[in-house]
Design a protein around this motif. Structure first.
Motif, PDB file in Angstrom:
ATOM      1  N   UNK A  52      -5.557   1.777   0.235  1.00 46.49           N
ATOM      2  CA  UNK A  52      -6.885   2.169   0.712  1.00 46.49           C
ATOM      3  C   UNK A  52      -7.883   2.281  -0.433  1.00 46.49           C
ATOM      4  N   UNK A  88       0.811  -1.207   0.000  1.00 44.72           N
ATOM      5  CA  UNK A  88       0.000   0.000   0.000  1.00 44.72           C
ATOM      6  C   UNK A  88       0.843   1.255   0.000  1.00 44.72           C
ATOM      7  N   UNK A  89       1.132   1.752   1.171  1.00 46.50           N
ATOM      8  CA  UNK A  89       1.936   2.969   1.255  1.00 46.50           C
ATOM      9  C   UNK A  89       2.956   2.838   2.384  1.00 46.50           C
ATOM     10  N   UNK A  98      -3.796  -3.137  -5.331  1.00 48.49           N
ATOM     11  CA  UNK A  98      -4.052  -4.135  -4.287  1.00 48.49           C
ATOM     12  C   UNK A  98      -3.313  -3.781  -2.990  1.00 48.49           C
ATOM     13  N   UNK A  99      -4.054  -3.759  -1.907  1.00 48.56           N
ATOM     14  CA  UNK A  99      -3.451  -3.476  -0.598  1.00 48.56           C
ATOM     15  C   UNK A  99      -3.500  -2.004  -0.211  1.00 48.56           C
ATOM     16  N   UNK A 151       2.875   3.150   5.392  1.00 46.50           N
ATOM     17  CA  UNK A 151       2.448   2.533   6.653  1.00 46.50           C
ATOM     18  C   UNK A 151       2.440   1.006   6.605  1.00 46.50           C
ATOM     19  N   UNK A 152       2.770   0.443   5.457  1.00 47.51           N
ATOM     20  CA  UNK A 152       2.749  -1.016   5.356  1.00 47.51           C
ATOM     21  C   UNK A 152       4.075  -1.666   5.718  1.00 47.51           C
ATOM     22  N   UNK A 153       5.051  -0.880   6.115  1.00 51.31           N
ATOM     23  CA  UNK A 153       6.298  -1.471   6.606  1.00 51.31           C
ATOM     24  C   UNK A 153       6.012  -2.130   7.959  1.00 51.31           C
TER      25      UNK A 153
END
Lengths: 274, 274
Positions: free
Chosen positions: A229, A10-11, A226-227, A13-15
């Protein structure tokens, strides 16, 4: 130590917390730019979103840089911590095997920090991951180059009742033919294959080959971003998916095999409204 | 809103920032206990590691509870945020499709937060994910129940040159046969199939079927505690892997198909020392 850190889909924040720790203790941080980084706040202006989150500067590494300057990065990793960030999982759809091989040959310790990749996140549509056959890649057709070796693989998967994940072509920082002829590199703008484009090519190949691997009525699932928001997932026949506006990249496509009742029930939640 | 949050494969630090945010804003937090939660600090004493990280209490939900009390959890999610945590990815090897179907039927919004799963993290051994065929599951054989339908699937994958991921059986909170006869539930201790156990069963089936799907010399890769700090990855023939001490669960096994030079080079880094 070389940390190869998956960023997820996603972005910023997906770490993972583990990945963030590795970044924060690394002396240098690189991010691979083989795929679309737009959702990670990486733009021509720089990569402010990631840098703000990490509290340190991040160097964008395109394929050329990784190939040409890998040794410098790996030498650095011999004596200090270096983080190399990749979208998705380090060994998902795009693989970084060469980098690991070179690192090991130079005696650099490598630690991989996993994350989601398109290869597992497609499970969200309800088609069971263990019922997929071989994954295929669909390249952009040109006037003179229309390779269709993916056709047998789809046919084989479908004959076995298995689903097929189709990875769609990405062209990032490709030198233009004209610039190559003139001996200096000018890059084409990036291109990302859309689901509509992929389906058109698939139907063209079916028409040419005529072995009934699939047709306009075959159930497929299209995934965009995919993934993220704003992800879009739509299930329907190829013909129906041609009418869907999936929006910006990245796109991928799944061609369904035989479906079980629970799989069909899940797909119905994503059905294209007619 | 029901958040279904993948925890990844290692420990509490493998949650994503997005996942952590969802947990922290949820009124109730459940964690599925279908698989081993030991590395996540979940023990008989409770789940202190996760609770400390999240700053809130976490309810362990076994399969029975999810099946019996899902409606209560979903009713709660109609009016507030509820987080349901799963090891790996929500739609990886263990799937939570039923829960999503029930949620959608009750009009509960569902948001999936992806993470690594065994289905993509096995890429770390160097065998390319897009060259895998159908995934198989190997169940614990009993005196009277020795199902071998996985055999044809392995043979088919190997005939096509494809790799095969073997998911190994997990028995968590299975009522004992004796207790079922007596009409009250007493649970067997949890069992996790080891790589050695899996290879022994595979070789038994090959001997019985005799169609040369694989043999003692077939190259495999064993993974134990994939994604954890103490993961073990070992590549070698089935015969060689039988001699490796992989340590505690979870284990999984890959049977290689045809390998390309870069794949072989990566496998050599994990080769069993003889």
């Amino acid at each position: 130590m070389l940390y190869i850190v998956g960023l997820g889909l996603g972005d910023e924040k997906d770490i993972t917390l583990r990945g963030l720790e590795a970044v924060q203790k690394s002396q240098s941080v690189y991010i691979e730019a083989y795929t679309s980084l737009l959702s990670f706040g990486v733009s021509s202006d720089g990569i402010s979103t990631l840098e703000k989150l990490y509290g340190k500067s991040v160097t964008v590494a395109d394929r050329e840089m990784v190939e040409e300057k890998a040794d410098a990065m790996l030498s650095e990793a011999q004596n200090s911590d270096v983080a190399f960030l990749v979208v998705g999982d380090p060994f998902g759809a795009t693989t970084h095997t060469d980098l690991v091989v070179r690192a090991k040959q130079m005696g650099v310790d490598v630690k991989v920090i996993h994350n989601a990749s398109v290869m597992n996140a497609i499970g969200v549509c309800g088609l069971q991951l263990y019922r997929y056959g071989e994954t295929i890649s669909i390249p952009f057709f040109t006037e003179t180059w229309r390779p269709d070796s993916f056709y047998e693989k789809i046919k084989r998967n479908r004959d076995l009742g298995l689903h097929t994940l189709c990875l769609l072509d990405i062209k990032v920082k490709e030198p233009s033919l004209e610039s190559l002829c003139r001996g200096k590199k000018i890059y084409e703008p990036p291109r990302f294959m859309s689901i509509v484009n992929a389906i058109e090519q698939l139907l063209e190949v079916e028409q040419k080959r005529g072995e009934s691997a699939y047709d306009e009525e075959t159930t497929c699932v299209g995934f965009a971003r995919l993934g993220s928001d704003d992800q879009v997932i739509a299930a329907g026949s190829m013909r129906e998916l041609l009418t869907v506006d999936f929006g910006p990249p990245l796109h991928c496509l799944v061609i369904a095999g035989e479906t079980h009742p629970v799989e069909r029930e899940m797909l119905s939640f994503f059905a294209v409204k007619q």
